[in-house]
Structure formats: C-alpha cells, structure tokens
Design an enzyme around this catalytic site. Sequence first.
Site, mmCIF file in Angstrom:
data_model
loop_
_atom_site.group_PDB
_atom_site.id
_atom_site.type_symbol
_atom_site.label_atom_id
_atom_site.label_comp_id
_atom_site.label_asym_id
_atom_site.label_seq_id
_atom_site.Cartn_x
_atom_site.Cartn_y
_atom_site.Cartn_z
ATOM 1 N N PRO A 121 -0.345 -7.555 -10.147
ATOM 2 C CA PRO A 121 0.837 -8.630 -11.126
ATOM 3 C C PRO A 121 0.557 -7.176 -11.734
ATOM 4 O O PRO A 121 1.385 -7.380 -13.415
ATOM 5 C CB PRO A 121 -0.391 -9.491 -12.365
ATOM 6 C CG PRO A 121 -1.666 -8.763 -12.127
ATOM 7 C CD PRO A 121 -1.229 -7.838 -9.909
ATOM 8 N N GLU A 147 0.617 -1.529 -0.256
ATOM 9 C CA GLU A 147 0.409 -0.251 -0.070
ATOM 10 C C GLU A 147 0.546 1.234 0.039
ATOM 11 O O GLU A 147 0.406 2.617 -0.436
ATOM 12 C CB GLU A 147 -0.635 -0.055 1.295
ATOM 13 C CG GLU A 147 -2.425 -0.763 1.228
ATOM 14 C CD GLU A 147 -1.272 -2.355 1.520
ATOM 15 O OE1 GLU A 147 -2.105 -3.422 1.964
ATOM 16 O OE2 GLU A 147 -0.264 -2.720 2.440
#
Length: 423
Positions: A338, A60
Amino acid sequence: MNRTLYTLLFHLGLPLVALRLFLRGRKAPAYRQRIGERFACQLPAMRQGGIWVHAVSVGESIAAAPMVRALLKQYPDLSITLTCMTPTGSERIRAMFEGEPRVQHCYLPYDLPWAAGRFLDHVRPRLGIIMETELWPNHIHQCAKRGIPVALANARLSERSARGYARFTGLTRPMLEQMSLIAVQTATEAERFRALGARNECVQVTGSIKFDLKIDDQLLPRAQALRAQWGATQRPVWIAASTHEGEDALMLEAHRELLKVHSDALLILVPRHPERFDAVHALCAEQFATVRRSGAAAVEASTQVLLGDTMGELLFLYALADIAFVGGSLVPTGGHNPLEPAALALPVIMGPHVFNFLEISAMLRQAGALQQVDDAEGLAGAVRRLIELPQDARRMGEAGRAVMQANQGALQRLLDGLAALIR
C-alpha cells in the site's frame, strides 16, 4: 525434518516440479523457456566476485531496485547478479536495469545442493543478499561452505509463517544460524527470527526499505498530461491494482454500483499476473466499455474500464488515479504494497486480508490514510464517499505521504549493515 531429509524429498518431488512447470507453461509460455538455468545448466557468462541479490518475483524485484542502484554507486568495481524465480520477475529486472552492464541476471536454480553449488561456483559472489523471506536451506548452506556471507534484506516474518517454520526446527534453526545479517522491518519480526534460532547479534531492526520509494519528478506531470489527453481531468478515476483471481469480479461489481451514482467514473483495473490479462479483459468487456492499456485504442468519454495489461507501469497507473484499492486483500492472498499509492498521496482502500503488510497497513490505518472494506458493496461505498468528499480524500492522501516520510532511512541502515559484510 533436517536438511538431508529435505533434500531427499526435494529430489523425489522433481517430477511434480516438472509437472508444475508444464502446467504453468500452458498459461504463461515463458515458464517453458530457460529451464536449464533452474538446474544451474546453460547459465549465461557472468563476471565473478560481485554481489548476488535474489528477489523471488516482481514485487521483491521492485523493492530491491533502490538497494541495487545504491550498491552500484557505492561499489563501482563490483558487478551485481540479480536472480529471481518467475518470468515476470525476470522481465521486470531486465526492464529496470537495461543498459547497466554491471547488472547480470539469471533464474535462481532450485534448492538442490549440486545446483546451488554449481550456481555459486559460476558466480563466486563476495556477498549474497536475499530479499524479504525467500529462505532456501541448501543455497544458504552452500554459501556457508564457501565462506560467502548471506544477508536477509527487508526481512519480514508473519506470525503464521513463523509458526510454519517452527514446525521444522531441525531445518530452520541451522539455516538461520548460518545467516550473517537479518535486517528486519519491525521489532516484532526480530523476536520471531530470534525465537526460530537466528543469532541475536545478526538480527537488526532497520525498517522497511519500501518507505524509501522515490517518485520520478516527471511521473505526475506525465500522468496529468495523459488524463488531459483523455479529456478526463474532471472525471473520477479509481484504480484497483494487483488484483487476483476472484477479486476482479468484485471490482467490477463495485464499479457497477458506483456508475449508478457517478456515471462518468473510470476504473483502471490491473491484474497482478500477466497470464490472466486476456481472461480479465474478456470479463470486463462482457459488462463494460473496456480499453486495454497495451492496445492502440484511446480512452474516450464512453470508456468505463481501462485494463492495465502492461508490465512496469504500476506506479504510472496509480498516478493516473484519484483513489486506490490495493488488491490481494479481498481474497485471502495477504495483500500487496500500500506504500506505492501512499507515496503518491492517494487515499488507500484495502480488504481485510493484509497479513503480508500487517504492520504497514496498521500504520496507515492509524494515521487515517487507509480504509478497510469487507466486500464489493463496502468498496463501492468507500470510493463513492471519497469522490463526493474530496477534502477527505486529500486528508487521507496527505496522511499517507506523511507516514512515508516519517519512516524513511531504512535503505541507508541496510546499506550500513551490508558494508560491514563486504569489508
């Protein structure tokens, strides 16, 4: 459950919280440090009146970085207080914003009314921004009491998480009703937040700011130069990034199968958590000629595994590779981002457990940029195919980069929504 009962249970559970800190501190000693900050005690001196941004851990924090830099540029008179919950997140924040005097940092105190209130009175932010879905009822309530608007940025909410929140409507609904902005990644997630009690006018579909990842112009040239230094420009190099316990052995099993056909292949193995670096190194060294990235030893022709045991280098390690496996997906962790390898035009492989990035992984898979495998044997086969069919690898990589470019703009939409709250 309502907030009063939740707070009571949290207080009763404090001995378990202390035990968890102690146990985690045995593996990662940094958990034993700065404990006072977790109770809003011994907080560092801070400028008041700025923007508070909470990013729970490393992932994050990295996702928040472009937003924080944009806010620094857009509001030159405001400071930004960045909080997190983990030592690795703290280390990453300090590394990313070293030398930026307007960024100040501490741990976010536990979600107790008195600790949350003391933290907010210490910082006195004009706006609170919480990254993704780190929702704490007392922190949000204490902001509401002080008239501090709170935004949920880059918000995501899986079906499973939504079911969990729905079991505690007495706690969830009032908390979401107090939010000023919920900037979600997809329309599906927007409906989930509304169903849980978020006000319709506060929910905006902005997309994922992770698509707005910017690659430093010097990253690829640096990676190419290091591969040339290793004498590895012609070697097949694949990376297994952000792996979890139980997954490393599967990576090594796949690499063993790959070496039977491509004896010069090099695996870059990057465990997700630094407290596991030594254990994973021992696992690698038992079976393969292994070099640690943090050590002085160079990668040579005989090296079979490079252990990525440094912090803040994941993008660079991706840039060193030809093929990327994204971890947390062959074990039921939910997978990691990804888009980082996709931004570098790498073909991406993941396991079946991708619920943390369900929509993004589906987009990449539909575009032909991501291949799903179910086990070590399937992973070895996928890596081998991409080594032997480089045109397929290039096609997958270009498809991933195209998905990235087509979905950019979320950061600006988020900034526009935040600007309305700051005004």
